[in-house]
Design a protein around this motif. Structure first.
Motif, PDB file in Angstrom:
ATOM      1  N   CYS A   1      38.612  30.151  29.887  1.00 12.03           N
ATOM      2  CA  CYS A   1      38.961  30.723  31.196  1.00 12.03           C
ATOM      3  C   CYS A   1      39.885  31.928  30.983  1.00 12.03           C
ATOM      4  O   CYS A   1      40.947  31.795  30.369  1.00 12.03           O
ATOM      5  CB  CYS A   1      39.647  29.687  32.081  1.00 12.03           C
ATOM      6  SG  CYS A   1      40.301  30.440  33.591  1.00 12.03           S
TER       7      CYS A   1
ATOM      8  N   CYS B   1      42.045  31.900  39.949  1.00 15.82           N
ATOM      9  CA  CYS B   1      40.640  32.123  39.561  1.00 15.82           C
ATOM     10  C   CYS B   1      40.161  33.527  39.946  1.00 15.82           C
ATOM     11  O   CYS B   1      40.290  33.939  41.104  1.00 15.82           O
ATOM     12  CB  CYS B   1      39.771  31.060  40.226  1.00 15.82           C
ATOM     13  SG  CYS B   1      38.019  31.266  39.916  1.00 15.82           S
ATOM     14  N   VAL B   2      39.575  34.235  38.968  1.00 14.07           N
ATOM     15  CA  VAL B   2      39.032  35.571  39.245  1.00 14.07           C
ATOM     16  C   VAL B   2      37.509  35.536  39.472  1.00 14.07           C
ATOM     17  O   VAL B   2      36.849  36.568  39.436  1.00 14.07           O
ATOM     18  CB  VAL B   2      39.403  36.588  38.132  1.00 14.07           C
ATOM     19  CG1 VAL B   2      40.899  36.789  38.059  1.00 14.07           C
ATOM     20  CG2 VAL B   2      38.836  36.182  36.772  1.00 14.07           C
TER      21      VAL B   2
ATOM     22  N   CYS C   1      34.956  34.432  37.726  1.00 14.49           N
ATOM     23  CA  CYS C   1      34.050  34.919  36.668  1.00 14.49           C
ATOM     24  C   CYS C   1      32.924  33.939  36.368  1.00 14.49           C
ATOM     25  O   CYS C   1      31.948  34.313  35.732  1.00 14.49           O
ATOM     26  CB  CYS C   1      34.834  35.237  35.400  1.00 14.49           C
ATOM     27  SG  CYS C   1      35.339  33.768  34.471  1.00 14.49           S
ATOM     28  N   LYS C   2      33.052  32.665  36.767  1.00 16.86           N
ATOM     29  CA  LYS C   2      32.037  31.603  36.622  1.00 16.86           C
ATOM     30  C   LYS C   2      31.902  31.069  35.192  1.00 16.86           C
ATOM     31  O   LYS C   2      30.999  30.276  34.914  1.00 16.86           O
ATOM     32  CB  LYS C   2      30.644  32.072  37.110  1.00 16.86           C
ATOM     33  CG  LYS C   2      30.642  32.865  38.397  1.00 16.86           C
ATOM     34  CD  LYS C   2      30.850  31.975  39.588  1.00 16.86           C
ATOM     35  CE  LYS C   2      30.931  32.763  40.888  1.00 16.86           C
ATOM     36  NZ  LYS C   2      29.711  33.412  41.295  1.00 16.86           N
TER      37      LYS C   2
ATOM     38  N   CYS D   1      33.617  28.900  33.538  1.00 14.70           N
ATOM     39  CA  CYS D   1      33.774  27.447  33.411  1.00 14.70           C
ATOM     40  C   CYS D   1      32.507  26.723  33.844  1.00 14.70           C
ATOM     41  O   CYS D   1      32.099  25.727  33.230  1.00 14.70           O
ATOM     42  CB  CYS D   1      34.983  26.970  34.210  1.00 14.70           C
ATOM     43  SG  CYS D   1      35.027  27.569  35.904  1.00 14.70           S
TER      44      CYS D   1
ATOM     45  N   TRP E   1      31.624  25.338  39.979  1.00 11.12           N
ATOM     46  CA  TRP E   1      32.354  26.377  40.724  1.00 11.12           C
ATOM     47  C   TRP E   1      31.788  26.444  42.134  1.00 11.12           C
ATOM     48  O   TRP E   1      30.635  26.823  42.324  1.00 11.12           O
ATOM     49  CB  TRP E   1      32.200  27.731  40.025  1.00 11.12           C
ATOM     50  CG  TRP E   1      33.076  28.817  40.588  1.00 11.12           C
ATOM     51  CD1 TRP E   1      34.290  29.207  40.111  1.00 11.12           C
ATOM     52  CD2 TRP E   1      32.811  29.647  41.730  1.00 11.12           C
ATOM     53  NE1 TRP E   1      34.802  30.211  40.890  1.00 11.12           N
ATOM     54  CE2 TRP E   1      33.922  30.507  41.897  1.00 11.12           C
ATOM     55  CE3 TRP E   1      31.775  29.746  42.638  1.00 11.12           C
ATOM     56  CZ2 TRP E   1      34.005  31.448  42.904  1.00 11.12           C
ATOM     57  CZ3 TRP E   1      31.851  30.682  43.668  1.00 11.12           C
ATOM     58  CH2 TRP E   1      32.955  31.535  43.790  1.00 11.12           C
TER      59      TRP E   1
HETATM   60 FE1  SF4 Z   1      38.580  30.526  35.158  1.00 13.56          FE
HETATM   61 FE2  SF4 Z   1      36.329  29.389  36.027  1.00 13.56          FE
HETATM   62 FE3  SF4 Z   1      37.744  30.922  37.678  1.00 13.56          FE
HETATM   63 FE4  SF4 Z   1      36.455  32.039  35.621  1.00 13.56          FE
HETATM   64  S1  SF4 Z   1      35.533  30.984  37.394  1.00 13.56           S
HETATM   65  S2  SF4 Z   1      38.539  32.489  36.279  1.00 13.56           S
HETATM   66  S3  SF4 Z   1      36.628  30.418  34.072  1.00 13.56           S
HETATM   67  S4  SF4 Z   1      38.386  28.987  36.777  1.00 13.56           S
END
Ligand code: SF4
Length: 546
Positions: free
Chosen positions: A491, A515-516, A518-519, A521, A532
């Motif tokens: 992450c 969380c940005v 980005c998917k 995880c 997600w």
């Molecule tokens: Fe972290 Fe998942 Fe959010 Fe990406 S989508 S920033 S990996 S929690």
């Protein structure tokens, strides 16, 4: 009890990135041209404004925007710089070796350096002026599927607390019912995933594979930075077992876009893309350029890299899938914006036909696939169809396959290289991490939280956690033992951490508000127990310059 509102539209576009905006704009113009101003087109965007979640390298092939809007330059499209120089380097820890020539897929003659989120924001204004109803800050929470046909989207409930209880400002999501829904959510979109799984749209296709791109934009004194220089790198900080590479694009005003792409099919469970990105900046090639500069922006996103064979069927009864959501991206050229725009336009042409015929079933919507197959998208994707899969055996084998594929129109050693989901390639931990990470210095290199601050990310804190761990016991037992909880590493926003509970046992803590989106995880968890879901609309990054 609050009643759920219903909004009826003819065409609903979900996602305000290049593909969704192109679909909405082109459709609106086509309908106007046919005297069908009565047909309603709406667009949902989960970001707080159009462009807030848009991020890319980005060097854009202008072919797509020029078709959508031939006068795009005259209309003031925000371009950072035309590309003036292309270089490719192989890096070792301290040294660089320039390739004597730039491989054809990486040549950028006639291309432009852009900030995608600024381009998208500009395009969003034009889309609104064209009469499309744009609803920013509304996330698609669920698809409305009736008798196997997509009938629209339910937006997110607002005002729900962390425990799922209604707060004073509770407002239920709206059912936006549409004759046709165009999914343009970007890579690993949550509604697209629901649709693909429910209707089996990926049957017989390769699994989609992804990379993560982590990037920053810097402001430098300017005199060292000539706008329009494009540098791609291989090698350090990645090992020969990992797919990916670095990029440096110089923008206007002394700004520099710098980033690292890492294939989400690596073996090392403790690999940390953000940490590797810091190593990349320490390399003299990058460090010298950024010296004395200031970090201005940070972001990360997943990139669909599986190519032609990994694209799901991108039409269904009542729905079309466009852009990154369907995998319209050329991994060999590291480009998808032009393909996203073109796929949106072809979807719009199909939508106009379906609305005119009053038939939005798959029977009419399959014309989208026919349009794609007879457009310039097809030869471009076909030539790159085996690219990422060729790197399964590591860098050197991958380069050999890429050379052979270039010489054989994309075929290589066979017409369709096999593939498997990236998370299956992660290996259980053995021994020590590959090396201790150097601490960030706060000048050139930063920890994840500092970078998240520069992404402008904000969420409503008191809402259900949007990162759903379906089997937490796996995290606390099997994953700790077998993989060392790789979510802590992959992450790029420090969302996941293992901390001891009152009894001293490690427990997974999720700082969802970092969380940005980005998917990674959702993609890379080795047990696939992290899902997600879309958080409350309006939350997430507030990108600028990216
Ligand atoms: Fe972290 Fe998942 Fe959010 Fe990406 S989508 S920033 S990996 S929690």
């Amino acid at each position: 009890m609050s009643r759920r509102e219903v909004l009826e539209v003819d065409v609903l576009v979900v996602g305000g990135g290049p593909a969704g905006l192109a679909a909405a704009l082109h459709l609106s113009r086509l309908l106007d041209g046919r005297g069908r101003g009565d047909v309603t087109v709406a667009l949902l965007e989960k970001g707080r404004e159009i462009g807030a979640h848009a991020i890319s390298g980005a060097v854009m092939d202008p072919r797509g925007i020029a078709e959508l809007m031939p006068d795009w330059r005259a209309r003031g499209a925000p371009i950072e710089a035309p590309v003036t120089a292309d270089r490719v380097y192989f890096l070792t820890r301290r040294r660089r070796f320039g390739l004597p020539f730039v491989p054809p897929p990486l040549r950028n003659d006639g291309h432009v350096v852009v900030s995608l989120n600024r381009l998208v924001r500009w395009l969003g204004g034009i889309v609104e002026d064209a009469g499309v109803d744009v609803f920013a800050g509304f996330a698609g929470a669920a698809l409305l599927i009736e008798d196997g046909r997509v009938a629209g989207v339910r937006t997110d409930d607002k005002g729900v607390d962390r425990g799922g209880r209604k707060k004073a400002n509770y407002a239920p999501g709206i059912d936006v019912r549409a004759r046709l829904t165009v999914l343009a959510e970007g890579a690993r979109g949550s509604l697209t995933r629901q649709l693909v799984e429910r209707l089996g749209l990926d049957a017989g296709r390769n699994p989609q594979v992804y990379s993560i791109g982590v990037k920053e934009v810097w402001e430098t004194a300017g005199e060292r930075v000539t706008p329009g220089r494009v540098i791609h790198t291989m090698g350090y900080p990645l090992t020969r077992r990992e797919f990916g590479g670095g990029f440096v694009y110089t923008m206007s005003g002394g700004r520099v876009s710098v980033g690292l792409v890492v294939g989400l099919d690596y073996h090392d469970a403790r690999l940390d893309p953000h940490e590797l990105f810091q190593d990349f900046k320490r390399h003299p090639l990058v460090a010298d350029l950024l010296a004395g500069g200031t970090l201005r922006a940070y972001g990360a996103k997943a990139i669909p890299e599986g190519g032609y064979w990994a694209m799901p069927r991108y039409f269904a009864d009542g729905a079309l899938i466009v852009g990154d959501a369907a995998g319209f991206l050329n991994p060999m050229r590291l480009k998808g914006v032009h393909l996203g725009l073109k796929s949106g336009m072809l979807a719009a042409e199909t939508a106009a036909e379906a609305i005119e015929a009053d038939d939005c079933t798959g029977r009419v919507l399959r014309r989208f696939e026919e349009r794609v197959e007879t457009s310039w998208i097809r030869p471009e994707l076909w030539r790159a169809r085996n690219f990422h899969q060729g790197f399964r055996g590591g860098l050197w084998a991958g380069l050999a396959h890429a050379a052979l594929q270039t010489a054989t129109g994309g075929r290589g050693v066979r017409n369709r290289y096999p593939s498997r989901p990236g998370h299956e390639r992660m290996r259980p931990i053995r021994g020590k991490p590959r090396r201790a990470a150097a601490l960030p210095d706060g000048k050139l290199t930063f920890d994840k939280l500092t970078d998240v601050y520069h992404s402008g990310t904000a969420h409503e804190e008191d809402q259900p956690v949007h990162l759903v761990v379906t089997e937490p016991d796996i995290c606390h037992e099997r994953c700790t033992e077998e993989y060392g909880n790789p979510c802590q590493y992959f992450c790029p926003a420090a969302v996941y951490a293992m901390r001891p509970d009152a009894g001293g046992r490690p427990r997974l803590e999720i700082a969802a508000s970092n969380c940005v989106h980005c998917k990674t995880c959702d993609i890379m968890d080795p047990y696939q127990v992290i899902r997600w879901d879309c958080p409350e609309g309006g939350g997430g990054p507030g990108y600028d310059l990216l």
